[in-house]
Write a protein that holds these residues in place. Sequence first.
Motif, PDB file in Angstrom:
ATOM      1  N   ARG A 148     -16.128  19.876  27.963  1.00 23.48           N
ATOM      2  CA  ARG A 148     -16.488  18.666  27.206  1.00 23.48           C
ATOM      3  C   ARG A 148     -17.232  17.661  28.096  1.00 23.48           C
ATOM      4  O   ARG A 148     -18.121  16.943  27.626  1.00 23.48           O
ATOM      5  N   SER A 175     -13.591  31.463  23.522  1.00 23.68           N
ATOM      6  CA  SER A 175     -13.522  31.218  22.084  1.00 23.68           C
ATOM      7  C   SER A 175     -12.595  30.050  21.776  1.00 23.68           C
ATOM      8  O   SER A 175     -12.890  29.208  20.903  1.00 23.68           O
ATOM      9  N   TYR A 176     -11.490  29.977  22.491  1.00 26.72           N
ATOM     10  CA  TYR A 176     -10.574  28.843  22.302  1.00 26.72           C
ATOM     11  C   TYR A 176     -11.265  27.538  22.688  1.00 26.72           C
ATOM     12  O   TYR A 176     -11.182  26.535  21.962  1.00 26.72           O
ATOM     13  N   ALA A 236     -14.445  26.912  22.659  1.00 25.54           N
ATOM     14  CA  ALA A 236     -15.443  26.624  21.622  1.00 25.54           C
ATOM     15  C   ALA A 236     -14.807  25.961  20.403  1.00 25.54           C
ATOM     16  O   ALA A 236     -15.394  25.058  19.789  1.00 25.54           O
ATOM     17  N   SER A 237     -13.602  26.388  20.046  1.00 25.40           N
ATOM     18  CA  SER A 237     -12.927  25.811  18.880  1.00 25.40           C
ATOM     19  C   SER A 237     -12.503  24.369  19.115  1.00 25.40           C
ATOM     20  O   SER A 237     -12.338  23.593  18.163  1.00 25.40           O
ATOM     21  N   GLN A 238     -12.327  24.002  20.389  1.00 24.94           N
ATOM     22  CA  GLN A 238     -11.884  22.654  20.732  1.00 24.94           C
ATOM     23  C   GLN A 238     -13.043  21.717  21.054  1.00 24.94           C
ATOM     24  O   GLN A 238     -12.884  20.495  21.033  1.00 24.94           O
ATOM     25  N   SER A 244     -16.401  21.484  19.626  1.00 25.53           N
ATOM     26  CA  SER A 244     -17.367  21.934  18.621  1.00 25.53           C
ATOM     27  C   SER A 244     -18.747  21.328  18.835  1.00 25.53           C
ATOM     28  O   SER A 244     -19.738  21.840  18.300  1.00 25.53           O
ATOM     29  N   GLU A 245     -18.833  20.253  19.603  1.00 20.59           N
ATOM     30  CA  GLU A 245     -20.140  19.627  19.837  1.00 20.59           C
ATOM     31  C   GLU A 245     -21.016  20.438  20.797  1.00 20.59           C
ATOM     32  O   GLU A 245     -22.215  20.168  20.933  1.00 20.59           O
ATOM     33  N   LYS A 246     -20.425  21.427  21.472  1.00 24.08           N
ATOM     34  CA  LYS A 246     -21.181  22.261  22.413  1.00 24.08           C
ATOM     35  C   LYS A 246     -21.486  23.623  21.792  1.00 24.08           C
ATOM     36  O   LYS A 246     -20.718  24.138  20.965  1.00 24.08           O
ATOM     37  N   ASN A 247     -22.585  24.210  22.239  1.00 21.97           N
ATOM     38  CA  ASN A 247     -22.890  25.603  21.913  1.00 21.97           C
ATOM     39  C   ASN A 247     -22.311  26.460  23.030  1.00 21.97           C
ATOM     40  O   ASN A 247     -22.897  26.579  24.105  1.00 21.97           O
TER      41      ASN A 247
END
Length: 308
Positions: free
Chosen positions: A138, A155-156, A158-160, A162-165
């Motif tokens: 983040r 993947s976890y 990414a789920s936390q 969400s503003e990042k690719n």
Amino acid sequence: MLTDELRAEVARLKADRDAVILAHYYVPPEVQELADHVGDSFALAKLAATLPCRTLVFAGVSFMAESAKLLSPEKTVLMPDPAADCPMAHMVRRETVDAARRRYGDDLAVACYVNSTAEVKSWSDVCVTSSNAVRIVRALPQANVLFVPDRHLGSYVASQVSEKNVILNDGYCPIHRDISADEVRALKAEFPDAPVLAHPECGPEAMALADFAGSTSQIIEAAVAGSARDYIVLTVDGVRGELERQTAGTGKRFHFPATRPACPDMDRITVERLVDCLRNGSGEVGLPPAEVAEGARAALTRMLELGR
């Protein structure tokens, strides 16, 4: 069973070598009992860099000892069994990193899970652990983050965030990946009030059943702070000893999947090998080539800075 004679010998050998024993939560409980400090990867990495001793004995797998040597090159770092490795540490190809850098340019950061070789770290911008990965990703200024090597932790994250690719690599921990969702459901049926505490290295089916996701130390903290009597724990069984030690007298119980999640590499770190290492100075960990060491050390140092 650890005898008084063995404890006394370990204390004498540590004094002779000006040594401190660091042990990961996943090594056998009797090794943890002989250690001066027990923790997860992030806690031990931070600690190893600050200890004033001459020798570090790292009771864990190779990437941990290698990271300690990178952060404290002036110290002697010993491993009880240098063959104790981490399969996931090798699950990254340079072509994957290079392709992502070509595609995204300066707007890409490579975030490398500390469970990786020094060479992989040297290709990266920052290291992370399961306890700080979300916070560090983040905080990165880039919009695109290639997360290596673990696709499940990635993947976890990414789920936390969400503003990042977050771009995933196809690596995994075989032990956590193979934790069976059916066995978790069986435990939930038997202990319906038990929270499920999961390490984010677990596969998606098991993670979908979790009430809490976190690093090994965060799982311990959640169990200690929780009000439930029973807990279902989805990580390597070696953490059981620390869970029971920290909750002694509370009546709390910990339940692991029927197929015991055991790491064969962590299990290589036995008391006998630990003592031999102290007696003989065996298993010394060297530095990688200078260009690899420089890049890997920079990624680890940035982790310590961003992970505060």
